[in-house]
Design an enzyme around this catalytic site. Sequence first.
Site, PDB file in Angstrom:
ATOM      1  N   LYS A  29      51.753  44.923  45.088  1.00  0.00           N
ATOM      2  CA  LYS A  29      50.939  44.017  44.281  1.00  0.00           C
ATOM      3  C   LYS A  29      51.421  42.600  44.540  1.00  0.00           C
ATOM      4  CE  LYS A  29      49.773  42.869  39.500  1.00  0.00           C
ATOM      5  NZ  LYS A  29      49.801  43.341  38.104  1.00  0.00           N
ATOM      6  N   LYS A  45      47.102  45.749  46.208  1.00  0.00           N
ATOM      7  CA  LYS A  45      46.332  44.856  45.351  1.00  0.00           C
ATOM      8  C   LYS A  45      46.751  43.417  45.580  1.00  0.00           C
ATOM      9  CE  LYS A  45      46.160  43.743  40.485  1.00  0.00           C
ATOM     10  NZ  LYS A  45      46.798  43.924  39.226  1.00  0.00           N
TER      11      LYS A  45
HETATM   12  C1  PBG Z   1      48.594  43.581  34.528  1.00  0.00           C
HETATM   13  C2  PBG Z   1      47.492  43.636  35.524  1.00  0.00           C
HETATM   14  C3  PBG Z   1      46.831  42.564  36.146  1.00  0.00           C
HETATM   15  C4  PBG Z   1      45.825  43.115  36.930  1.00  0.00           C
HETATM   16  C5  PBG Z   1      45.922  44.490  36.799  1.00  0.00           C
HETATM   17  N1  PBG Z   1      46.973  44.794  35.938  1.00  0.00           N
HETATM   18  C6  PBG Z   1      46.992  41.100  35.988  1.00  0.00           C
HETATM   19  C7  PBG Z   1      48.211  40.419  36.458  1.00  0.00           C
HETATM   20  O1  PBG Z   1      49.077  41.004  37.114  1.00  0.00           O
HETATM   21  O2  PBG Z   1      48.315  39.242  36.107  1.00  0.00           O
HETATM   22  C8  PBG Z   1      44.842  42.323  37.746  1.00  0.00           C
HETATM   23  C9  PBG Z   1      43.509  42.940  37.918  1.00  0.00           C
HETATM   24  C10 PBG Z   1      42.421  41.995  38.312  1.00  0.00           C
HETATM   25  O3  PBG Z   1      42.617  40.792  38.593  1.00  0.00           O
HETATM   26  O4  PBG Z   1      41.295  42.484  38.361  1.00  0.00           O
HETATM   27  N2  PBG Z   1      49.864  43.494  35.062  1.00  0.00           N
HETATM   28 ZN    ZN Z   2      51.505  42.718  33.694  1.00  0.00          ZN
END
Ligand code: PBG
Ligand code: ZN
Length: 340
Positions: A210, A263
């Site tokens: 991520k 992601k």
């Molecule tokens: C929470 C989380 C996030 C997303 C999924 N789980 C946001 C972040 O990390 O700030 C992002 C999903 C999206 O942008 O559609 N940790």
């Molecule tokens: Zn988070």
Amino acid sequence: ASTSATSVSISGDIASQLHGGYSHPLARTWQAERQLTKSMLILPLFITDNDDEETLIPSLPGQYRRGINKVVPFLEPLIRKGLRSVILFGVPLGQGVKDALGTAADDPKGPVMSTIRLLRQRFPQLFLVADVCLCEYTSHGHCGILRDDGGLNNELSVDRISDVAIAYAQAGCHCVAPSDMNDGRIRAIKLKLIEAGISHKTVLMSYAAKFSGCLYGPFRDAAGSVPSFGDRKCYQLPPGGRGLARRAIERDIAEGADIIMVKPASQFLDIISDAKDIGRNMPVAAYQVSGEFAMIHAGAKAGVFDLKTMAFEATEGILRAGATIVVSYFTADFLDWLES
Ligand code: PBG
Ligand code: ZN
């Protein structure tokens, strides 16, 4: 010597003749290693603690924040059209719900816990994924418990996040998906699932690679999870870090992940391909995040391309790179656009 067309092509370079292989619409679909199908798609749902709410999220076209009372009526027609899976995100809006420890994340009466129980009972065939993180529930908006210097306290965070994951699994969700990026949380969750006697019936999907960046903006609007100070660059991966992503993927597989996720998706197709290579014996998921979805909508609205055509091109690119599971805000649209 004959000069007929046949003998010319036979004596020429036959490998140069490709058109025949994709001359028919069906033959064109056969050129893809993987066809997009409804069963590959996971729909994100934002659940608030305001039971009757149904509010459009301005930066995410057509997406709503819903209270528990609006979820079943929303899902019923989608399930009839072939929806197989949802991923739940909690959005606490009540006064004073957030604290430094993210206590509300696994409140048995909270929106995610209640919605898991409701959906398990109401739609037994629907595959339920719960995103596991603290950022929606912490007063500071970071994805864990903080040290005095503002950094994440890894040990306390992992301990807390693994407890939250077990609570969601015990409430009945089929899959827990930690998105926090604390070191060692996959192992901690797997061990607690074993200890709780539910590891055999719980899928552990790791947000293994991520990346930090600007593509989560609309999500943070929707979930109210913008950090109150700083950013997430010390736990989400640096976008240039391909080797680091490979190590994170290897690590999470070794720690017991059943599915690994990459992601964002379209900006990180090389990482999806790496994930498929490293995790060739397991499914790879990709999250087409809020910013990717909003960007496609913006482009279509500006007349750059047709929305449906672009949604297919982007998503098929993600499959081509190696994913067979896609978390997508286009899921409801694809249920109309796809035949199976
Ligand atoms: C929470 C989380 C996030 C997303 C999924 N789980 C946001 C972040 O990390 O700030 C992002 C999903 C999206 O942008 O559609 N940790
Ligand atoms: Zn988070």
